[in-house]
Scaffold this active site. Structure first.
Site, PDB file in Angstrom:
ATOM      1  N   ARG A 130      11.581  -1.085  11.749  1.00 45.61           N
ATOM      2  CA  ARG A 130      10.280  -1.243  12.401  1.00 45.61           C
ATOM      3  C   ARG A 130      10.263  -2.537  13.204  1.00 45.61           C
ATOM      4  NH1 ARG A 130       5.133  -0.105   8.589  1.00 45.61           N
ATOM      5  NH2 ARG A 130       4.243  -1.373  10.254  1.00 45.61           N
ATOM      6  N   ARG A 184      11.463  -6.356   4.902  1.00 47.65           N
ATOM      7  CA  ARG A 184      11.351  -4.925   5.215  1.00 47.65           C
ATOM      8  C   ARG A 184      11.901  -4.653   6.608  1.00 47.65           C
ATOM      9  NH1 ARG A 184       5.444  -2.225   4.819  1.00 47.65           N
ATOM     10  NH2 ARG A 184       5.172  -3.033   6.917  1.00 47.65           N
ATOM     11  N   ARG A 222      -0.736  -9.273  13.602  1.00 50.39           N
ATOM     12  CA  ARG A 222      -1.264  -8.242  12.690  1.00 50.39           C
ATOM     13  C   ARG A 222      -2.182  -8.877  11.649  1.00 50.39           C
ATOM     14  NH1 ARG A 222       4.238  -5.770  10.949  1.00 50.39           N
ATOM     15  NH2 ARG A 222       3.087  -4.313   9.633  1.00 50.39           N
ATOM     16  N   ARG A 256      -9.540   0.629   9.138  1.00 50.42           N
ATOM     17  CA  ARG A 256      -9.199  -0.752   9.442  1.00 50.42           C
ATOM     18  C   ARG A 256     -10.305  -1.451  10.224  1.00 50.42           C
ATOM     19  NH1 ARG A 256      -3.127   0.148   9.278  1.00 50.42           N
ATOM     20  NH2 ARG A 256      -2.128  -1.874   9.423  1.00 50.42           N
ATOM     21  N   LYS A 312       0.826  -1.212   0.000  1.00 43.58           N
ATOM     22  CA  LYS A 312       0.000   0.000   0.000  1.00 43.58           C
ATOM     23  C   LYS A 312       0.859   1.259   0.000  1.00 43.58           C
ATOM     24  CE  LYS A 312      -2.300  -1.185   3.818  1.00 43.58           C
ATOM     25  NZ  LYS A 312      -1.732  -2.491   4.193  1.00 43.58           N
TER      26      LYS A 312
HETATM   27  P1  AMP Z   1       0.922   0.153   9.224  1.00 44.53           P
HETATM   28  O1  AMP Z   1       2.077   1.081   9.059  1.00 44.53           O
HETATM   29  O2  AMP Z   1      -0.291   0.586   8.430  1.00 44.53           O
HETATM   30  O3  AMP Z   1       1.289  -1.285   8.961  1.00 44.53           O
HETATM   31  O4  AMP Z   1       0.480   0.226  10.742  1.00 44.53           O
HETATM   32  C1  AMP Z   1       1.341  -0.164  11.808  1.00 44.53           C
HETATM   33  C2  AMP Z   1       0.545  -0.331  13.083  1.00 44.53           C
HETATM   34  O5  AMP Z   1      -0.065   0.923  13.453  1.00 44.53           O
HETATM   35  C3  AMP Z   1      -0.627  -1.313  13.005  1.00 44.53           C
HETATM   36  O6  AMP Z   1      -0.211  -2.655  13.216  1.00 44.53           O
HETATM   37  C4  AMP Z   1      -1.524  -0.795  14.116  1.00 44.53           C
HETATM   38  O7  AMP Z   1      -1.031  -1.164  15.386  1.00 44.53           O
HETATM   39  C5  AMP Z   1      -1.370   0.713  13.988  1.00 44.53           C
HETATM   40  N1  AMP Z   1      -2.358   1.296  13.043  1.00 44.53           N
HETATM   41  C6  AMP Z   1      -2.102   1.881  11.840  1.00 44.53           C
HETATM   42  N2  AMP Z   1      -3.224   2.295  11.255  1.00 44.53           N
HETATM   43  C7  AMP Z   1      -4.242   1.950  12.104  1.00 44.53           C
HETATM   44  C8  AMP Z   1      -5.651   2.080  12.040  1.00 44.53           C
HETATM   45  N3  AMP Z   1      -6.269   2.642  10.990  1.00 44.53           N
HETATM   46  N4  AMP Z   1      -6.375   1.608  13.094  1.00 44.53           N
HETATM   47  C9  AMP Z   1      -5.781   1.048  14.162  1.00 44.53           C
HETATM   48  N5  AMP Z   1      -4.454   0.875  14.267  1.00 44.53           N
HETATM   49  C10 AMP Z   1      -3.681   1.319  13.249  1.00 44.53           C
END
Ligand code: AMP
Length: 191
Positions: free
Chosen positions: A134, A128, A146, A89, A14
């Protein structure tokens, strides 16, 4: 306005695909993951609290992310549109987004779902993790959590947007440029 959601599990691409799309269509990128990581880096109370969830691979509470998205959209209200990456989400997040967009007299024009098989996702995330720093990409247990969160809380949104006739699935395996072309083809249909 053009508002689109890049949908898909962790590691689907994404973020990578958003980078090119924002330039092609002159849109603002909203990644809630990036916003949360920026809060953590800045050491804010929100960032520290959110990190407790992120580290375990759990979703951060809806009201926290919705508040961040609302602020971001208000700050960029003159934008030609937004790409939502990693948001919404959950169903309450999707409903909140519909309400927020209606304040702008806008709606979600298309939801592009990047479809990638799970084995490939784990491989991409661990790779990654070697360079991104991360922590949530480095532990297989967190990655698995996740996916579980994605399956139970996020996947139902596919149905939510299919019912609204806005969901389009795109093959997210293969060359980045080829996937980008497929995404643009679908976006151009709704322009
Ligand atoms: P991402 O970078 O999108 O993979 O997000 C990393 C982490 O941030 C996720 O595993 C969640 O813990 C948190 N996170 C990101 N976006 C959301 C969202 N829209 N709702 C809830 N938690 C989020």
């Amino acid at each position: 306005m053009l508002n689109l959601i890049l949908f898909g599990p962790p590691g689907a691409g994404k973020g990578t695909q958003s980078e090119q799309l924002i330039y092609a269509y002159n849109l603002k990128h909203i990644s809630t993951g990036d916003l949360l990581r920026a809060e953590r880096k800045a050491g804010t109370e929100l960032g520290i609290k959110a990190n407790e969830y992120i580290a375990k691979g759990e979703l951060v509470p809806d009201e926290v992310v919705v508040g961040m998205v609302r602020n971001f959209m208000k700050e960029h209200s003159s934008s030609k549109g937004f790409i939502f990456d990693g948001f919404p989400r959950t169903t309450p997040q999707a409903e909140a987004l519909d309400n927020l967009l209606s304040e702008f007299g806008a709606k979600i024009d298309i939801v592009l779902g990047l479809e990638v098989i799970e084995d490939e996702l784990v491989k991409r995330l661990l790779l990654r993790g070697e360079t991104s720093g991360r922590a949530d990409d480095q532990s297989e247990e967190t990655i698995r959590n996740r996916f579980k969160e994605y399956q139970t809380k996020t996947l139902p949104l596919m149905d939510y947007y299919t019912k609204k006739n806005s969901y389009v699935g795109v093959n997210g395996m293969g060359e980045i440029d080829h996937i980008q072309s497929s995404l643009r083809e679908e976006i151009n249909k709704v322009l």
